[in-house]
Every structure is written in structure tokens, then in C-alpha cells.
Design a protein around this motif. Structure first.
Motif, mmCIF file in Angstrom:
data_model
loop_
_atom_site.group_PDB
_atom_site.id
_atom_site.type_symbol
_atom_site.label_atom_id
_atom_site.label_comp_id
_atom_site.label_asym_id
_atom_site.label_seq_id
_atom_site.Cartn_x
_atom_site.Cartn_y
_atom_site.Cartn_z
ATOM 1 N N ALA A 62 -5.039 10.221 -14.626
ATOM 2 C CA ALA A 62 -5.585 9.673 -13.384
ATOM 3 C C ALA A 62 -6.690 10.589 -12.858
ATOM 4 N N PRO A 63 -7.698 10.014 -12.183
ATOM 5 C CA PRO A 63 -8.747 10.838 -11.582
ATOM 6 C C PRO A 63 -8.211 11.602 -10.384
ATOM 7 N N PRO A 64 -8.907 12.637 -9.940
ATOM 8 C CA PRO A 64 -8.455 13.390 -8.758
ATOM 9 C C PRO A 64 -8.292 12.479 -7.546
ATOM 10 N N ALA A 65 -7.235 12.707 -6.780
ATOM 11 C CA ALA A 65 -6.944 11.869 -5.612
ATOM 12 C C ALA A 65 -7.939 12.133 -4.486
ATOM 13 N N THR A 66 -8.163 11.104 -3.679
ATOM 14 C CA THR A 66 -9.018 11.220 -2.498
ATOM 15 C C THR A 66 -8.234 11.036 -1.201
ATOM 16 N N HIS A 67 -7.111 10.322 -1.264
ATOM 17 C CA HIS A 67 -6.336 10.010 -0.064
ATOM 18 C C HIS A 67 -4.848 10.217 -0.332
ATOM 19 N N ILE A 68 -4.098 10.321 0.761
ATOM 20 C CA ILE A 68 -2.651 10.472 0.680
ATOM 21 C C ILE A 68 -1.998 9.466 1.623
ATOM 22 N N VAL A 69 -0.864 8.936 1.232
ATOM 23 C CA VAL A 69 -0.123 8.005 2.089
ATOM 24 C C VAL A 69 0.534 8.799 3.216
ATOM 25 N N ALA A 70 0.190 8.444 4.454
ATOM 26 C CA ALA A 70 0.715 9.158 5.620
ATOM 27 C C ALA A 70 1.793 8.370 6.350
ATOM 28 N N ALA A 71 1.855 7.066 6.115
ATOM 29 C CA ALA A 71 2.929 6.256 6.688
ATOM 30 C C ALA A 71 4.188 6.431 5.851
ATOM 31 N N ALA A 72 5.300 5.935 6.339
ATOM 32 C CA ALA A 72 6.537 6.018 5.566
ATOM 33 C C ALA A 72 6.358 5.380 4.199
ATOM 34 N N HIS A 73 5.601 4.288 4.167
ATOM 35 C CA HIS A 73 5.225 3.672 2.898
ATOM 36 C C HIS A 73 3.976 2.838 3.130
ATOM 37 N N ALA A 74 3.246 2.578 2.053
ATOM 38 C CA ALA A 74 2.025 1.777 2.115
ATOM 39 C C ALA A 74 2.124 0.635 1.117
ATOM 40 N N ARG A 75 1.799 -0.550 1.561
ATOM 41 C CA ARG A 75 1.833 -1.711 0.681
ATOM 42 C C ARG A 75 0.544 -1.808 -0.129
ATOM 43 N N ILE A 76 0.708 -2.167 -1.405
ATOM 44 C CA ILE A 76 -0.433 -2.389 -2.280
ATOM 45 C C ILE A 76 -0.633 -3.904 -2.391
ATOM 46 N N HIS A 77 -1.769 -4.391 -1.875
ATOM 47 C CA HIS A 77 -2.060 -5.820 -1.884
ATOM 48 C C HIS A 77 -2.972 -6.180 -3.052
ATOM 49 N N VAL A 78 -2.917 -7.432 -3.477
ATOM 50 C CA VAL A 78 -3.755 -7.867 -4.592
ATOM 51 C C VAL A 78 -5.214 -8.032 -4.162
ATOM 52 N N GLU A 79 -5.435 -8.207 -2.863
ATOM 53 C CA GLU A 79 -6.778 -8.352 -2.311
ATOM 54 C C GLU A 79 -6.857 -7.559 -1.007
ATOM 55 N N PRO A 80 -8.078 -7.249 -0.534
ATOM 56 C CA PRO A 80 -8.221 -6.515 0.725
ATOM 57 C C PRO A 80 -7.946 -7.412 1.928
#
Length: 238
Positions: A62-80
Motif C-alpha cells: 500500500a502507498p503511504p497513508a495520508t489520513h487516519i480514521v478519527a471516529a469510532a469507525h468510518a463507513r466505506i461507500h461505493v460512491e461519494p
């Protein structure tokens, strides 16, 4: 160098699915592979140098990360789109890379709302506020996610989002900050250590901790905890 894929994976003391869990590698965390043996990779988490075996199939390039999840969890959606179908959830502390698109971070695996993320170098200032997002999470020895977390994992994760490096285990965390005398007035953010246990003071009278006694993360009056087990050390980080 490899990273954990979209799912957290356990670091075990032995290369077996029944091996005792030592810790948990979060999505996007780098893992230094020292040896490959069949289905297992032996090495260490680059963040805290915790050594163990992980399932090799759970590691990706994987490429170097740019962001981190700060909420308890983050949903990954198929579209924005917040109403778009959800592919998966990423737990707090997961690291991702991508580009902004209509209030979302577009990644190779989908779109995450920016409201659940922050740039890796944009640190928070209150570890207790971070810990409180995980209030109610089940207790799991070795766990580091909202789905299961232990006492030192809660402390480590809360400090990490505030830019404060921390060892993984509670006995190692006793080097953090400065020791407090027994008669010192406790305040929000102070670390309290017990035999094999650690927590963060939510205020002068209550502790937030992930505890096997209750089976979850909760905020509990310190006097009730002290009635069960002795306070061994008090430390102040700042």
C-alpha cells in the motif's frame, strides 16, 4: 514492507489461528515482515514494534497513508454519497490514502466521509475525548478496535490520535509522562495504573477504561475501582 489490508488482523504469539492474541494490526499500519512461513508472516508493527505472527493473506502493498480514521469507525461507500451502499467499516486508527472528492476521501477501496477522518499530522488535543468515542466497546484482550479493545489498547489509541507515541502494553506505558505523588489532585487525562491494568481519568473522580470486569469500555467512579484493586501508580502526560 507490507501494510494491513482493509480488515484488522491479530498479532499472535504462535503461527496458528488458535494462537494467543498479543495485539492487533490496524488497516494501513505498516508491518515489517522478517520471515514468511506458509500462511504466516512473522515480524513487527512499525508503529509500536510489537512482535508477532499475522496471517500473510491479510497483508498488502500500500502507498503511504495520508489520513487516519478519527471516529469510532468510518463507513466505506461505493460512491461519494452518504446514502450510497456501504462496502465495509474501518475502525478508529485505520490509515488510508486518497484524494478529496465532494466531501469524501476517494480511495482504492471506496469513499470515506471527511467528517470521520483527519490528516495524519493534524493531531487532537484531548486523549479522553478520543477514548470517549469508544465508550461501550466490548473488552477483548489484545484488541485495538471498536469491535474489541483492551485497557492498554484504549490508552495507546487515544494518545496516538493526539500525537503522543505510546508502547502497547500497560507495564510498558508506565514510562509515559511524570509520576504523581499519592496525594496529588487528579485531573482529566491523568493515567492510573493498577496490577495489569491502566485507564485515563475522565475528570477528578472518574476513570475511563476498557475492563474485563465489566466486559466493555466505560466511565466508572474511581472509588469503585479502587475498592476492587489497588492503585499502583499515577502519571501525568502534560
Amino acid at each position: 514492507m507490507r501494510s494491513c489490508g482493509v480488515r484488522p488482523t491479530f498479532l499472535r504469539y504462535k503461527p496458528s489461528p488458535d494462537g494467543v492474541i498479543g495485539s492487533e494490526l490496524l488497516p494501513g499500519e505498516e508491518f515489517a515482515v522478517l520471515e514468511l512461513s506458509g500462511e504466516w508472516a512473522w515480524g513487527y508493527c512499525r508503529y509500536d514494534h510489537y512482535v508477532g505472527y499475522v496471517s500473510a493473506i491479510d497483508l498488502v502493498e500500500a502507498p503511504p497513508a495520508t489520513h487516519i480514521v478519527a471516529a469510532a469507525h468510518a463507513r466505506i461507500h461505493v460512491e461519494p454519497d452518504i446514502h450510497a451502499p456501504v462496502l465495509a467499516n474501518l475502525s478508529m486508527g485505520a490509515r488510508v490514502t486518497g484524494e478529496e472528492r465532494h466531501g469524501f476521501l476517494g480511495t482504492d477501496i471506496g469513499y470515506l466521509p471527511f467528517t470521520t477522518l483527519r490528516p495524519l499530522d493534524a493531531y487532537e488535543h484531548d486523549p479522553v475525548a478520543v477514548a470517549e468515542r469508544l465508550n461501550g466497546s466490548p473488552y477483548l484482550l489484545g484488541g485495538r478496535t471498536v469491535s474489541g479493545i483492551d485497557c492498554s489498547g484504549l490508552v495507546q489509541l487515544s494518545l496516538a490520535l493526539c500525537g503522543i507515541p505510546s508502547p502497547r502494553d500497560s507495564d510498558q506505558q508506565r514510562v509515559l509522562g511524570e509520576a504523581l505523588p499519592e496525594d496529588a489532585e487528579l485531573r482529566r487525562g491523568d493515567l492510573l495504573f493498577f496490577k495489569g491494568h491502566v485507564g485515563l481519568m475522565a475528570d477528578g473522580e472518574r476513570l475511563i477504561h476498557a475492563t474485563g470486569h465489566h466486559g466493555r469500555t466505560l466511565i466508572e467512579p474511581l472509588e469503585e475501582i479502587a475498592a476492587r484493586t489497588a492503585i499502583e501508580e499515577r502519571r501525568r502526560i502534560a
